[in-house]
Design a protein around this motif. Structure first.
Motif, mmCIF file in Angstrom:
data_model
loop_
_atom_site.group_PDB
_atom_site.id
_atom_site.type_symbol
_atom_site.label_atom_id
_atom_site.label_comp_id
_atom_site.label_asym_id
_atom_site.label_seq_id
_atom_site.Cartn_x
_atom_site.Cartn_y
_atom_site.Cartn_z
ATOM 1 N N TRP A 171 -32.047 5.621 -10.528
ATOM 2 C CA TRP A 171 -33.230 5.574 -9.662
ATOM 3 C C TRP A 171 -33.111 6.570 -8.513
ATOM 4 O O TRP A 171 -32.017 6.909 -8.074
ATOM 5 C CB TRP A 171 -33.430 4.160 -9.118
ATOM 6 C CG TRP A 171 -32.512 3.810 -7.969
ATOM 7 C CD1 TRP A 171 -31.209 3.416 -8.056
ATOM 8 C CD2 TRP A 171 -32.832 3.859 -6.578
ATOM 9 N NE1 TRP A 171 -30.704 3.204 -6.805
ATOM 10 C CE2 TRP A 171 -31.671 3.474 -5.865
ATOM 11 C CE3 TRP A 171 -33.974 4.179 -5.851
ATOM 12 C CZ2 TRP A 171 -31.627 3.399 -4.475
ATOM 13 C CZ3 TRP A 171 -33.930 4.107 -4.469
ATOM 14 C CH2 TRP A 171 -32.774 3.726 -3.791
ATOM 15 N N MET A 172 -34.264 7.005 -8.025
ATOM 16 C CA MET A 172 -34.285 7.802 -6.803
ATOM 17 C C MET A 172 -35.534 7.519 -5.968
ATOM 18 O O MET A 172 -35.556 7.722 -4.784
ATOM 19 C CB MET A 172 -34.142 9.311 -7.081
ATOM 20 C CG MET A 172 -35.253 9.961 -7.883
ATOM 21 S SD MET A 172 -36.634 10.491 -6.865
ATOM 22 C CE MET A 172 -37.948 10.533 -8.077
ATOM 23 N N SER A 173 -36.617 7.040 -6.580
ATOM 24 C CA SER A 173 -37.878 6.992 -5.852
ATOM 25 C C SER A 173 -38.102 5.627 -5.192
ATOM 26 O O SER A 173 -37.563 4.607 -5.639
ATOM 27 C CB SER A 173 -39.008 7.335 -6.831
ATOM 28 O OG SER A 173 -39.972 6.349 -6.868
ATOM 29 N N GLU A 174 -38.895 5.640 -4.126
ATOM 30 C CA GLU A 174 -39.241 4.369 -3.476
ATOM 31 C C GLU A 174 -40.032 3.470 -4.420
ATOM 32 O O GLU A 174 -39.971 2.241 -4.322
ATOM 33 C CB GLU A 174 -40.055 4.650 -2.209
ATOM 34 C CG GLU A 174 -39.228 5.315 -1.120
ATOM 35 C CD GLU A 174 -40.065 5.921 -0.013
ATOM 36 O OE1 GLU A 174 -39.714 5.773 1.156
ATOM 37 O OE2 GLU A 174 -41.091 6.563 -0.322
ATOM 38 N N LYS A 175 -40.749 4.094 -5.343
ATOM 39 C CA LYS A 175 -41.479 3.293 -6.335
ATOM 40 C C LYS A 175 -40.508 2.436 -7.142
ATOM 41 O O LYS A 175 -40.837 1.312 -7.531
ATOM 42 C CB LYS A 175 -42.246 4.213 -7.299
ATOM 43 C CG LYS A 175 -43.448 4.901 -6.690
ATOM 44 C CD LYS A 175 -44.160 5.782 -7.706
ATOM 45 C CE LYS A 175 -43.362 7.014 -8.045
ATOM 46 N NZ LYS A 175 -43.950 7.822 -9.125
ATOM 47 N N ALA A 176 -39.322 2.980 -7.400
ATOM 48 C CA ALA A 176 -38.338 2.226 -8.190
ATOM 49 C C ALA A 176 -37.918 0.959 -7.448
ATOM 50 O O ALA A 176 -37.731 -0.107 -8.059
ATOM 51 C CB ALA A 176 -37.127 3.098 -8.497
ATOM 52 N N MET B 9 -44.911 16.535 -18.334
ATOM 53 C CA MET B 9 -43.684 16.420 -17.535
ATOM 54 C C MET B 9 -43.796 15.123 -16.726
ATOM 55 O O MET B 9 -44.860 14.818 -16.180
ATOM 56 C CB MET B 9 -43.609 17.646 -16.618
ATOM 57 C CG MET B 9 -42.441 17.722 -15.680
ATOM 58 S SD MET B 9 -40.853 17.990 -16.492
ATOM 59 C CE MET B 9 -40.980 19.611 -17.197
ATOM 60 N N CYS B 10 -42.719 14.383 -16.635
ATOM 61 C CA CYS B 10 -42.687 13.118 -15.882
ATOM 62 C C CYS B 10 -43.739 12.130 -16.412
ATOM 63 O O CYS B 10 -44.067 12.158 -17.582
ATOM 64 C CB CYS B 10 -42.803 13.360 -14.386
ATOM 65 S SG CYS B 10 -41.295 14.067 -13.695
ATOM 66 N N CYS B 11 -44.272 11.273 -15.539
ATOM 67 C CA CYS B 11 -45.052 10.155 -16.075
ATOM 68 C C CYS B 11 -46.408 10.543 -16.650
ATOM 69 O O CYS B 11 -46.900 9.880 -17.568
ATOM 70 C CB CYS B 11 -45.185 9.058 -15.030
ATOM 71 S SG CYS B 11 -43.715 8.006 -15.056
ATOM 72 N N THR B 12 -47.028 11.611 -16.139
ATOM 73 C CA THR B 12 -48.259 12.074 -16.784
ATOM 74 C C THR B 12 -47.974 12.389 -18.241
ATOM 75 O O THR B 12 -48.800 12.157 -19.127
ATOM 76 C CB THR B 12 -48.808 13.318 -16.053
ATOM 77 O OG1 THR B 12 -49.454 12.875 -14.870
ATOM 78 C CG2 THR B 12 -49.808 14.064 -16.890
ATOM 79 N N ALA C 66 -45.657 5.009 -18.888
ATOM 80 C CA ALA C 66 -45.282 5.565 -17.590
ATOM 81 C C ALA C 66 -44.715 4.459 -16.706
ATOM 82 O O ALA C 66 -44.746 3.284 -17.057
ATOM 83 C CB ALA C 66 -46.515 6.186 -16.945
ATOM 84 N N CYS C 67 -44.253 4.839 -15.522
ATOM 85 C CA CYS C 67 -43.715 3.843 -14.585
ATOM 86 C C CYS C 67 -44.755 2.795 -14.212
ATOM 87 O O CYS C 67 -44.426 1.630 -14.010
ATOM 88 C CB CYS C 67 -43.282 4.528 -13.302
ATOM 89 S SG CYS C 67 -41.561 4.915 -13.293
ATOM 90 N N ILE C 68 -45.989 3.232 -14.096
ATOM 91 C CA ILE C 68 -47.059 2.296 -13.731
ATOM 92 C C ILE C 68 -47.161 1.212 -14.804
ATOM 93 O O ILE C 68 -47.564 0.086 -14.548
ATOM 94 C CB ILE C 68 -48.399 3.070 -13.569
ATOM 95 C CG1 ILE C 68 -49.381 2.318 -12.691
ATOM 96 C CG2 ILE C 68 -49.052 3.409 -14.900
ATOM 97 C CD1 ILE C 68 -49.409 2.746 -11.285
ATOM 98 N N THR D 161 -39.700 2.725 -19.891
ATOM 99 C CA THR D 161 -40.832 3.498 -19.373
ATOM 100 C C THR D 161 -40.253 4.695 -18.618
ATOM 101 O O THR D 161 -39.045 4.821 -18.462
ATOM 102 C CB THR D 161 -41.668 2.667 -18.374
ATOM 103 O OG1 THR D 161 -40.794 2.261 -17.316
ATOM 104 C CG2 THR D 161 -42.324 1.456 -19.000
ATOM 105 N N GLY D 162 -41.148 5.537 -18.112
ATOM 106 C CA GLY D 162 -40.790 6.585 -17.166
ATOM 107 C C GLY D 162 -39.787 7.596 -17.694
ATOM 108 O O GLY D 162 -39.696 7.874 -18.895
ATOM 109 N N CYS D 163 -39.017 8.151 -16.757
ATOM 110 C CA CYS D 163 -38.041 9.179 -17.112
ATOM 111 C C CYS D 163 -36.873 8.594 -17.895
ATOM 112 O O CYS D 163 -36.176 9.312 -18.609
ATOM 113 C CB CYS D 163 -37.562 9.882 -15.841
ATOM 114 S SG CYS D 163 -38.894 10.836 -15.082
HETATM 115 O O1 BF8 Z 1 -43.038 7.350 -11.818
HETATM 116 S S1 BF8 Z 1 -39.569 7.564 -13.570
HETATM 117 S S2 BF8 Z 1 -38.865 10.220 -11.486
HETATM 118 S S3 BF8 Z 1 -41.861 10.452 -12.935
HETATM 119 S S4 BF8 Z 1 -40.624 7.619 -10.139
HETATM 120 FE FE1 BF8 Z 1 -40.862 9.782 -10.983
HETATM 121 FE FE2 BF8 Z 1 -39.042 8.063 -11.483
HETATM 122 FE FE3 BF8 Z 1 -39.842 9.753 -13.287
HETATM 123 FE FE4 BF8 Z 1 -42.708 8.561 -13.089
HETATM 124 NI NI1 BF8 Z 1 -41.304 6.733 -12.118
#
Ligand code: BF8
Length: 656
Positions: A561-566, A303-306, A525-527, A482-484
């Motif tokens: 997008w939703m995360s600060e990482k984005a 699930m998600c990036c893992t 993954a996002c990384i 990458t990512g979701c």
């Molecule tokens: O690090 S794509 S919801 S799982 S932040 Fe989170 Fe966004 Fe998915 Fe992956 Ni990236």
């Protein structure tokens, strides 16, 4: 702001499970979003809560032009302007995102060092070639030393990148020379990963940096410490330790859960535990134990990036992306959901309490009230993984009759690391990006787009990703994901080679068919957005497309997008010279000056800039406009005009 949406998801599996949740009386993110509305003042970056005299709210007046007098009064009690407040909020988001990726990178270096020193015996160097290449890049002596000796030096060198106080991050040297010069001229070459994050936090403290341009400059630096620092370190060492991904076929969506097996979902970001689970899940003794409890076997899903990590390296199927995490539990068929860090909704515990599912936290940095904590220890990786799998198996007899697994899963190909793309395009003996560059120059491929990032419950799940990517490939733009975002498009059937003929423009389709790749490449993954930086750099170095990343006909996007990482990722793309458009909402709209600086002035400084466009078709058009602008500057805009495929051109392509 995002428009009120009509449907919750374009994914029928998700819709079906939202309905089941409602029937079961279970609150999930989709139902919570109906009762908890976003704060419009916070959403535009106009709320300052950094001291106890506030929070002060300085929203932009709606529906009328603000007079200079009114503007003057729009400040916090300390006098902080809307500009300072919006820029500080923006910088704090970057700091949090860079911290998340940096801390992920640090944990990977720690595991890498333990492995190299023989203290984590179950982890071994898997990619020797990449190890040696990295040693060369870092100027580490190879000689006749063992892999582990070299790895210790690499680990010790890279761990210092986090606490380094001066100089520049080592991986900046991987960028094109012109790009490095731009960073130096602008004063944004990061010194140490932690230092840039700490400085961002200091400068956004009450009463410190109150010049929005200066704040955003630190944003550029902290974000670069993510992309060319924490994230890149994580990707490199994960590849060396667990293997560099190569193309692999798998399946995605909740239909990968199995009705008669122990279903174990691994959710989060760091791959160490997931790797071990993937290795031991098929252990004969554990399978026998599962059988003793009435199950036919053990089914591991991500699930998600893992999920992306173990998909890329082991082909482990994906249960779903960010907004599906609770819905996996709603199937009633999940014995355990194992989580580490990032993107884990606290709502999971509440949802799990309505079913038999165990939520197992595994990292001391990320615990949840009501979850079971089973700390994962790199030194005893197998033992930790086995204990977790046993806990899942023990829970199988508790499964109730209330099980519904949607009969729906989609095939996908993943595993497109930079190395793989290089080999696929150029062949094992002459690995290069030449064919990609040539096809961009001759116009069959118009350009390259990175479409990445999250899901966001404020917009229709997966919708913007799929619409945007279809529009891009229809216009001959090769898409890297990458990512979701990658998962959204995988569910829509875009990550298979056949998608080229069905959805891509004639030029892109012909190249995909000749090379045998999908028009949408899943890089991880996002990384692993750092892989996109490396791939883009390789394109520049291969020649013919300018001498800087900002010369490439390329663009980036995170439409949900939703995360600060984005935000951190977006900013490191912009600071690396890439036009980057986000959807959903934009967190500085409370200040026109800050928004203009990000959307216009940054182009003069970095060659890349931000944009905000919630309509995915319009956003794709903005990206294509940028790509065409770059093509024109490179003098290759005419090539596309004559790309009408006659038989001779097709033969030439197939022979390439
Ligand atoms: O690090 S794509 S919801 S799982 S932040 Fe989170 Fe966004 Fe998915 Fe992956 Ni990236």
């Amino acid at each position: 702001m995002a428009e009120e949406k009509e449907t919750k998801s374009i994914d029928q599996v998700t819709v079906e499970m939202i309905e089941k949740a409602a029937q079961d009386g279970v609150r999930v993110v989709f139902s919570r979003a109906e009762t908890t509305k976003p704060c419009p003042i916070g959403a535009e970056g106009s709320c300052c809560s950094i001291c106890a005299m506030g929070p002060c709210r300085v929203p932009l007046p709606k529906g009328k032009e603000e007079t200079p007098e009114e503007k003057k009064k729009r400040t916090g009690v300390c006098g902080a302007t809307a500009e300072t407040i919006a820029a500080r909020n923006f910088l704090r988001k970057i700091a949090a995102g860079a911290a998340a990726h940096g801390d992920h990178g640090r944990r990977v270096v720690e595991a890498f060092l333990l492995a190299a020193r023989g203290e984590a015996p179950e982890f071994q160097i898997k990619d020797e070639q990449k190890l040696l290449q990295l040693a060369l890049d870092l100027g580490i002596d190879i000689g006749d030393r063992s892999n582990n000796e070299i790895a210790v030096d690499i680990g010790e060198t890279l761990i210092k990148e986090f606490g380094k106080q001066e100089g520049e991050l080592l991986f900046l040297k991987r960028a094109p020379l012109k790009r490095q010069e731009i960073w130096r001229q602008q004063g944004v070459a990061p010194r140490g990963i932690d230092r840039e994050v700490v400085e961002a936090m200091h400068r956004t403290h009450m009463g410190v940096d109150q010049d929005y341009q200066n704040l955003l400059k630190q944003g550029a630096r902290a974000a670069l410490a993510d992309g060319w620092g924490g994230s890149m370190i994580a990707t490199e060492l994960q590849d060396i330790l667990f293997g560099t991904p190569a193309p692999v076929y798998s399946q995605i969506n909740l239909g990968v859960l199995k009705p008669d097996e122990v279903n174990l979902i691994i959710h989060g970001h760091e791959p160490q535990l997931a790797e071990m689970l993937a290795v031991v899940a098929q252990d004969a003794e554990l399978v026998a134990y599962a059988k003793s409890k009435g199950a036919k076997g053990i089914n591991l899903a991500g699930m998600c990036c893992t999920a992306n990590e173990i998909l890329m390296r082991h082909g482990v199927p994906i249960a779903g992306n960010f907004l599906q995490q609770e819905l996996a539990i709603v199937t009633g068929a999940v014995e355990a959901m194992v989580v580490d860090v990032q993107c884990i909704m606290q709502g999971l515990v509440d949802v799990a309490s309505c079913f038999h599912t165990k939520i197992i936290t595994t990292d001391h940095r990320a615990k949840m009230e009501g979850a079971t904590h089973m700390e994962f220890d790199d030194r005893h990786a197998t033992e930790s993984a086995r204990a977790i799998i046993r806990a899942a198996i023990d829970n199988f007899p508790n499964r109730s009759q209330n099980v519904r697994i949607p009969d729906n899963r989609t095939g996908l190909i993943a595993g497109f690391s930079h190395e793989t793309i290089n080999y696929l395009l150029g062949g094992v003996f002459r690995a290069s990006y030449r064919p990609l560059n040539d096809n961009i120059i001759n116009g069959r491929i118009r350009g390259v787009a990175g479409v990445v990032g999250c899901n966001n419950v404020r917009v229709t799940h997966d919708n913007a990703h799929v619409i945007m990517v279809k529009e891009l490939i229809k216009n001959d733009v090769l898409v890297l994901q990458t990512g979701c975002a990658a998962m959204a498009c995988a569910k829509a059937g875009l990550l298979v080679p056949e998608a080229a003929a069905q959805y891509a423009g004639e030029g892109l389709a012909s190249v995909c068919e000749a090379v045998g790749i999908p028009p949408v490449l899943h890089l991880g993954a996002c990384i692993d957005n750092s892989r996109i930086l490396i791939a883009a750099t390789a394109m520049v170095k291969d020649g013919g497309l300018g001498d800087d990343l900002s010369d490439l006909p390329a663009a980036g996007a995170a439409p949900e997008w939703m995360s600060e990482k984005a935000i951190s990722i977006g900013q490191y793309f912009v600071s690396s010279g890439v036009f980057t458009v986000f959807g959903v909402n934009w967190p500085t709209l409370g200040s026109k000056k800050v928004t203009d600086f990000l959307f216009k002035d940054m182009e003069d400084l970095y060659g890349g800039m931000w944009a905000f466009e919630p309509d995915p078709i319009k956003a794709a058009k903005l990206m294509i406009e940028q790509i065409d602008k770059k093509r024109k500057a490179l003098g290759i805009d005419k090539a596309r005009e004559r790309v009408l495929y006659d038989m001779e051109m097709r033969r030439e392509l197939e022979a390439a």
